[in-house]
Write a protein that holds these residues in place. Structure first.
Motif, short mmCIF file in Angstrom:
data_model
loop_
_atom_site.label_atom_id
_atom_site.label_comp_id
_atom_site.label_asym_id
_atom_site.label_seq_id
_atom_site.Cartn_x
_atom_site.Cartn_y
_atom_site.Cartn_z
N ARG A 81 0.84 -1.20 0.00
CA ARG A 81 0.00 0.00 0.00
C ARG A 81 0.87 1.25 0.00
O ARG A 81 0.63 2.18 -0.78
CB ARG A 81 -0.93 0.00 1.22
N ALA A 82 1.88 1.28 0.86
CA ALA A 82 2.72 2.48 0.98
C ALA A 82 3.71 2.62 -0.17
O ALA A 82 3.96 3.73 -0.64
CB ALA A 82 3.48 2.44 2.30
N ASN A 83 4.28 1.51 -0.62
CA ASN A 83 5.36 1.57 -1.61
C ASN A 83 4.89 1.39 -3.05
O ASN A 83 5.58 1.82 -3.98
CB ASN A 83 6.40 0.50 -1.30
N GLY A 84 3.75 0.75 -3.22
CA GLY A 84 3.25 0.49 -4.57
C GLY A 84 2.02 1.30 -4.92
O GLY A 84 2.01 2.06 -5.89
N LEU A 101 6.04 14.83 -10.23
CA LEU A 101 6.29 13.99 -9.06
C LEU A 101 7.74 13.56 -9.02
O LEU A 101 8.29 13.10 -10.03
CB LEU A 101 5.40 12.74 -9.10
N VAL A 102 8.37 13.73 -7.85
CA VAL A 102 9.70 13.17 -7.60
C VAL A 102 9.55 12.07 -6.57
O VAL A 102 8.94 12.27 -5.51
CB VAL A 102 10.67 14.25 -7.08
N HIS A 103 10.08 10.90 -6.87
CA HIS A 103 9.90 9.72 -6.03
C HIS A 103 11.24 9.01 -5.88
O HIS A 103 12.12 9.12 -6.74
CB HIS A 103 8.87 8.79 -6.69
N TYR A 104 11.40 8.26 -4.79
CA TYR A 104 12.65 7.58 -4.51
C TYR A 104 12.44 6.07 -4.45
O TYR A 104 11.49 5.59 -3.83
CB TYR A 104 13.25 8.08 -3.19
N SER A 105 13.35 5.34 -5.11
CA SER A 105 13.27 3.89 -5.11
C SER A 105 14.59 3.31 -4.62
O SER A 105 15.37 4.01 -3.97
CB SER A 105 12.88 3.37 -6.50
N THR A 133 7.66 -4.32 -3.80
CA THR A 133 6.70 -3.23 -3.63
C THR A 133 7.26 -1.92 -4.16
O THR A 133 6.51 -1.11 -4.74
CB THR A 133 6.30 -3.07 -2.15
N LYS A 134 8.55 -1.69 -4.00
CA LYS A 134 9.15 -0.47 -4.55
C LYS A 134 9.13 -0.50 -6.08
O LYS A 134 8.91 0.54 -6.73
CB LYS A 134 10.58 -0.30 -4.03
N LEU A 135 9.34 -1.66 -6.66
CA LEU A 135 9.26 -1.79 -8.11
C LEU A 135 7.84 -1.52 -8.58
O LEU A 135 7.62 -0.85 -9.60
CB LEU A 135 9.70 -3.19 -8.55
N ALA A 136 6.85 -2.00 -7.83
CA ALA A 136 5.46 -1.74 -8.18
C ALA A 136 5.18 -0.24 -8.19
O ALA A 136 4.45 0.27 -9.05
CB ALA A 136 4.53 -2.44 -7.20
N GLY A 137 5.78 0.50 -7.25
CA GLY A 137 5.63 1.94 -7.22
C GLY A 137 6.23 2.60 -8.45
O GLY A 137 5.63 3.51 -9.05
N GLU A 138 7.43 2.17 -8.82
CA GLU A 138 8.06 2.69 -10.04
C GLU A 138 7.16 2.49 -11.25
O GLU A 138 6.95 3.40 -12.07
CB GLU A 138 9.38 1.96 -10.31
#
Length: 296
Positions: A81-84, A101-105, A133-138
Motif C-alpha cells: 500500500r505504501a510503496n506500490g 512527481l519526484v519519487h525515490y526507489s 513493492t518499490k518496483l510496483a511503485g516505479e
C-alpha cells in the motif's frame, strides 16, 4: 512544473531521513508544504487523494515509504500500500493537476547477480517483498503518464532516524568486536546528498522552459560515488568517528547472518545517466561520511 511565484511543493515524510533534509534543501524553490505521517499517511489512500487536492501542488516530492525491509516479508499488504499503491495514486493526482512527481526507489529492485554496476535499463528481479513493492511503485508512476523523476538510491544513512551508521556507533560504544557482513557490495549514501542533488535538479526545472519535464522525465540512479561492503562501511565509520572506543570489525558472510528478507550481493549502481542529464554527481561515499560525522 510552472514558474509561478506561488509554486507549491508538497513534501511527504518530513520526519524521515531524506524528508528531513529535503525540507531544508527545497527552500527557495517554492512554498514547501512539508507533512509528516499524521498529515499524510501513505497507508491511507483516501487521505492522500484529499490532501493533494486540498494543497494543489505543482510539484510532489515523495521520500516517504515503508522501509522495514525484514518486517515487510510478513506485512506484505501494508508494504504494498505504501510503496506500490500510494506512489501510483500520487502520480495519478499529479497527472490530474498537471503537476510533477519526484519519487525515490531502491537498489533492491535488482537481484544482485550482475558483475558490475547496474544501469537503469538492466533487468529488474527483486528478491524480497520490499524490493517488489518499490518496483510496483516505479511501474505505477511510469504508467500514470505524469511528469516524474524516480531516483533509485541505496544504503541510505544520516544523523537521525534508524540506519546503519547510528546502529554501528551505538553498538561500537558497547562492544569490543562487531561481526558485519562483508560479501554484499554497495554505495552508502548520505541522506543529505540525496536531498542536495534533488534540489539541484529541481532548480534546473524551475529555471527551464515548460518542455523540461517532457525531456527529463524518467528513472535515474542516485547514489554516492564508489562502493564498499557493509563491513567496509563499518570499519570506515569507526576510522572517521571521533569516538575514543574503536571496536574491531570482523567480516562475515551474509549466510552467517540470516535475515527474513534476502539482500542482493551486488547493489552497485551507475550514476552516469544522472550526470549526463543534469550535470550532477554525488561525492565519494567516504567523503560524504566524513562530512556527516563532522556535522552530526
Amino acid at each position: 512544473m510552472t514558474r509561478d511565484a506561488q509554486r507549491t511543493i508538497l513534501l511527504t515524510g518530513v520526519n524521515g531521513q531524506v524528508g528531513f533534509e529535503l525540507a531544508r534543501s527545497l527552500q527557495g524553490l517554492g512554498k514547501v508544504v512539508a507533512l509528516d505521517r499524521t498529515g499524510l499517511d501513505l497507508s491511507d489512500l483516501d487521505q492522500i487523494r484529499q490532501v493533494v487536492r486540498d494543497v494543489k501542488p505543482s510539484l510532489i516530492v515523495n521520500p516517504a515509504a515503508y522501509t522495514a525491509v525484514d518486517k515487510a516479508e510478513s506485512d506484505v499488504d501494508a508494504a504494498m500500500r505504501a510503496n506500490g499503491e500510494a506512489p501510483g495514486l500520487l502520480a495519478e493526482e499529479a497527472k490530474r493537476l498537471g503537476a510533477a512527481l519526484v519519487h525515490y526507489s531502491t537498489d533492491y529492485v535488482f537481484d544482485g547477480t550482475k558483475e558490475g554496476a547496474y544501469v537503469e535499463d538492466d533487468a529488474v528481479n527483486p528478491q524480497n517483498v520490499y524490493g517488489k513493492t518499490k518496483l510496483a511503485g516505479e511501474q505505477a508512476i511510469a504508467a500514470s503518464g505524469c511528469d516524474h523523476l524516480i531516483f533509485r538510491t541505496s544504503w541510505v544513512y544520516g544523523a537521525r532516524g534508524k540506519n546503519f551508521l547510528l546502529t554501528m556507533l551505538r553498538l561500537g560504544a558497547e562492544r569490543d568486536e562487531l561481526s558485519v557482513v562483508g560479501d554484499q557490495m554497495g554505495a552508502p549514501t548520505w541522506s543529505n546528498t540525496i536531498a542536495t542533488l534533488t534540489a539541484n535538479v529541481l532548480a534546473q526545472a524551475v529555471a527551464a522552459d515548460d518542455g523540461w519535464w517532457s525531456g527529463k522525465s524518467g528513472l535515474y540512479h542516485l547514489t554516492a560515488g564508489g562502493s564498499t561492503s557493509w563491513a567496509g562501511f563499518a570499519k570506515t565509520i569507526f576510522e572517521l568517528s571521533s569516538s575514543e572506543k574503536k571496536p574491531q570489525v570482523r567480516d562475515i558472510p551474509a549466510a552467517s547472518y540470516p535475515t527474513p528478507a534476502q539482500r542482493p550481493s551486488n547493489s552497485r549502481m551507475s550514476n552516469d545517466k544522472l550526470y549526463a542529464a543534469f550535470g550532477v554527481r554525488a561525492p565519494d561515499w567516504r567523503e560524504a561520511l566524513r562530512l556527516c560525522l563532522t556535522t552530526r
